[in-house]
Design an enzyme around this catalytic site. Structure first.
Site, PDB file in Angstrom:
ATOM      1  CE  LYS A 185      -1.722   3.003   2.139  1.00  0.00           C
ATOM      2  NZ  LYS A 185      -1.472   4.417   1.791  1.00  0.00           N
ATOM      3  CD  GLU A 260      13.968   2.961   9.468  1.00  0.00           C
ATOM      4  OE1 GLU A 260      14.390   3.973  10.056  1.00  0.00           O
ATOM      5  OE2 GLU A 260      14.353   1.810   9.711  1.00  0.00           O
ATOM      6  CB  CYS A 294      13.407   9.467   7.794  1.00  0.00           C
ATOM      7  SG  CYS A 294      14.080   8.281   6.659  1.00  0.00           S
ATOM      8  CD  GLU A 396      10.572  13.201  11.113  1.00  0.00           C
ATOM      9  OE1 GLU A 396       9.528  12.597  11.399  1.00  0.00           O
ATOM     10  OE2 GLU A 396      11.512  12.674  10.479  1.00  0.00           O
TER      11      GLU A 396
HETATM   12  P1  ADP Z   1       3.249  11.327   6.427  1.00  0.00           P
HETATM   13  O1  ADP Z   1       2.619  11.879   7.656  1.00  0.00           O
HETATM   14  O2  ADP Z   1       4.665  11.654   6.290  1.00  0.00           O
HETATM   15  O3  ADP Z   1       2.454  11.477   5.171  1.00  0.00           O
HETATM   16  P2  ADP Z   1       2.450   8.722   7.298  1.00  0.00           P
HETATM   17  O4  ADP Z   1       3.318   8.087   8.304  1.00  0.00           O
HETATM   18  O5  ADP Z   1       1.129   9.209   7.733  1.00  0.00           O
HETATM   19  O6  ADP Z   1       3.340   9.791   6.607  1.00  0.00           O
HETATM   20  O7  ADP Z   1       2.253   7.742   6.069  1.00  0.00           O
HETATM   21  C1  ADP Z   1       3.084   6.671   5.723  1.00  0.00           C
HETATM   22  C2  ADP Z   1       2.228   5.569   5.152  1.00  0.00           C
HETATM   23  O8  ADP Z   1       1.320   5.135   6.162  1.00  0.00           O
HETATM   24  C3  ADP Z   1       1.365   5.996   3.970  1.00  0.00           C
HETATM   25  O9  ADP Z   1       1.278   4.943   3.036  1.00  0.00           O
HETATM   26  C4  ADP Z   1       0.018   6.243   4.614  1.00  0.00           C
HETATM   27  O10 ADP Z   1      -1.082   6.116   3.738  1.00  0.00           O
HETATM   28  C5  ADP Z   1      -0.001   5.146   5.648  1.00  0.00           C
HETATM   29  N1  ADP Z   1      -0.948   5.386   6.755  1.00  0.00           N
HETATM   30  C6  ADP Z   1      -1.365   6.554   7.270  1.00  0.00           C
HETATM   31  N2  ADP Z   1      -2.246   6.360   8.275  1.00  0.00           N
HETATM   32  C7  ADP Z   1      -2.396   5.026   8.413  1.00  0.00           C
HETATM   33  C8  ADP Z   1      -3.163   4.189   9.265  1.00  0.00           C
HETATM   34  N3  ADP Z   1      -3.982   4.695  10.193  1.00  0.00           N
HETATM   35  N4  ADP Z   1      -3.061   2.837   9.113  1.00  0.00           N
HETATM   36  C9  ADP Z   1      -2.225   2.313   8.188  1.00  0.00           C
HETATM   37  N5  ADP Z   1      -1.487   3.054   7.335  1.00  0.00           N
HETATM   38  C10 ADP Z   1      -1.554   4.386   7.443  1.00  0.00           C
END
Ligand code: ADP
Length: 507
Positions: A185, A260, A294, A396
């Site tokens: 995903k 990570e 990161c 961050e």
């Molecule tokens: P950022 O805040 O830097 O956009 P995220 O850590 O939110 O990064 O996103 C990293 C990945 O985690 C993306 O693929 C995002 O769609 C996914 N993601 C975000 N929220 C959730 C969640 N509640 N459960 C699973 N995956 C998630």
């Protein structure tokens, strides 16, 4: 990224999920827009806004494909990866261009991203003829002891937008060589680059169902993947807050989970450092990828004796940075990823100025008008006289914002450097070998550089961090990534013809 209307869905190029070897529409019929962050008038395409039903189909396909893939000899699996590496090489320019359009970073950086995927693919393919376990003496006579790596099953991969081909490859390649099948995903902001990787894998002959991609938003698509009982392992890269959600979901289902996450990386500059070199490293580390790595260098801890000289030189260089569309060869720094990121970064700049009381030395504004009118551009921003406890020095920001903190000696630099909740990357600029080794030993980070910036990881070394950056795993490097994507099986062969009891019969 906005949800697309049905009408738009008919006009723009429409991409699909790849499930069980077929490109398929999302079950819900919902799509999401992917727009160029340098110019949001450019619609890259519409991508499935998938949900639990699509995840269900993808996990089912991955489960059906697993027995055959697991039984395929690893050197045969590797042959496919070699072909995949070659396809990525052949199409590097096209994939880099797509990535700059959807993600914003400049072309020379997106070429680096695709190159990292190429490196990871070839490097991992070599493991097809190793995947080593070991034999070891038994404590009993006429008994043999050994251990082998076993595939795990279906791996759910959840990836971020800042390295949309490299990071998926760090997870996908070791997962595949170990004999697992995957459902990935990708981040909602950059689905195209990960789809490009999957298309290349399809062209290389990865069998149907071994790789499946389901695009969509975090909660509706990522959460069901993390929670699915058929998924044995979840590998996540992204923010610490989201990582915590994902690992909590995974823990409820007793899954293997590798995380990570964030960083607040420091460059320490000593009074004997080559200042021009340190300025080069700081510009690249703080403002490369608009600070959205990161491993970005978001803190400089610098000896008071060279503070003024460094700030002067750095400011001159920051002022000269050309900001714009990453497709333009003259541009040094592209946009940030989306409006939400703009608001978060500007929010931190405001905190720096007001609540923290740091000195805004350079930048600090969103660029608007002219070529910037339709994009998410923020000036390279430098705060000086920063106290290590200020929020801008602790949290961050994930944008082009740098905090410069003065220090009086190496001990203090190390204390400040380690004084954050993260532990990903750190570096020191010094000509003194004793200082370099002292910092090397005492910095509590997963990655450390001498006379270089905090970024620049190579695929064959472990990548990851201590403290809130991760949960103890490392990606890249063979042993560490194989440790994530395989499970050990210990095997004892007793050819004595009698009952032998370990710990008892040999006393
Ligand atoms: P950022 O805040 O830097 O956009 P995220 O850590 O939110 O990064 O996103 C990293 C990945 O985690 C993306 O693929 C995002 O769609 C996914 N993601 C975000 N929220 C959730 C969640 N509640 N459960 C699973 N995956 C998630």
């Amino acid at each position: 990224m906005a949800k697309a209307s049905k009408q738009q869905a008919t006009k723009a190029e429409t991409y699909k999920n790849y499930i069980g070897g077929k490109w398929v529409k999302p079950q819900s019929g919902e799509w999401m827009e992917n727009r160029n962050p340098a110019d949001t008038r450019e619609l890259i395409g519409l991508f499935p806004a998938s949900d639990a039903e699509d995840v269900e189909q993808a996990v089912k396909a991955a489960g059906e494909a697993w027995p055959k893939w697991k039984a395929t000899p690893a050197p045969k699996r590797a042959e496919i990866l070699y072909r995949l590496g070659q396809i990525l090489m052949d199409r590097k320019e096209e994939f880099s261009t797509d990535m700059t359009r959807e993600m914003g970073k400049v072309l020379k950086e997106t070429r680096g991203d695709v190159q990292e995927a190429i490196d990871m693919t070839f490097y991992t393919a070599g493991e097809g003829r190793r995947l080593q376990g070991y034999t070891t003496p038994s404590e009993l006579r006429n008994k043999m002891a050994m251990c082998v790596r076993q595939p795990i099953g279906i791996c759910g991969l959840i990836t971020p937008w800042n390295f949309p081909m490299a990071i998926p490859s760090w997870k996908m390649m070791p997962a595949l060589i170990c004999g697992n099948t995957v459902v990935i995903k990708p981040a909602e902001d950059t689905p195209l680059s990960t789809i490009n990787l999957v298309k290349a894998a399809e062209a290389a002959g990865v069998p149907s169902g071994v790789i499946n991609i389901v695009t969509g938003y975090g909660e509706p698509a990522g959460s069901p993947l993390a929670a699915h009982p058929g998924v044995r392992l979840v590998s996540f890269t992204g923010s610490t807050d989201t990582g915590r959600i994902v690992s909590t979901i995974a823990a409820q289902h007793d899954k293997i989970c590798s995380l990570e996450m964030g960083g607040k990386n420091v460059i320490m500059i000593m009074e004997d450092a080559d200042i021009d070199l340190a300025v080069d490293g700081t510009i690249w580390g703080a403002f490369g990828t608009s600070g959205q790595r990161c491993t970005a260098s978001s803190r400089i801890v610098i000896h008071k004796k060279v503070y003024k000289k460094f700030v002067e030189k750095l400011t001159k260089r920051a002022k000269a940075l050309r900001i714009g569309n990453g497709m333009d060869k003259q541009v040094d720094m592209g946009p940030v990823i989306n409006e939400k990121a703009v608001n978060k970064i500007l929010g931190y700049i405001d905190i720096g100025k007001k609540a923290d009381g740091a000195k805004l030395h350079h930048g600090g504004k969103r660029l608007t008008g002219g070529d910037y009118k339709h994009g998410y551009f923020i000036e390279p921003t430098i705060f000086t006289d920063v106290d290590p406890n200020m929020r801008i020095a602790q949290e961050e920001i994930f944008g082009p914002v740098l905090s410069i903190i003065p220090c009086k000696n190496l001990d203090e630099a190390i204390e400040i450097g380690n004084g954050v909740k993260y532990g990903l990357s750190s570096s020191i600029y010094t000509q003194d070998v004793n200082r370099a080794f002292t910092a090397m030993e005492r910095m509590n980070t997963g990655i450390f550089y001498v006379n270089a910036s905090t970024i620049g990881a190579e695929v064959h070394l472990p990548f990851g961090g201590t403290k809130a950056t991760g949960n103890g795993h490392r990606e890249g490097a063979m042993a560490s990534s194989l440790d994530i994507f395989s499970e050990w099986k210990s095997i004892y062969v007793d050819y004595s013809g009698k009952l032998q009891k370990a710990q008892i019969d040999n006393q």
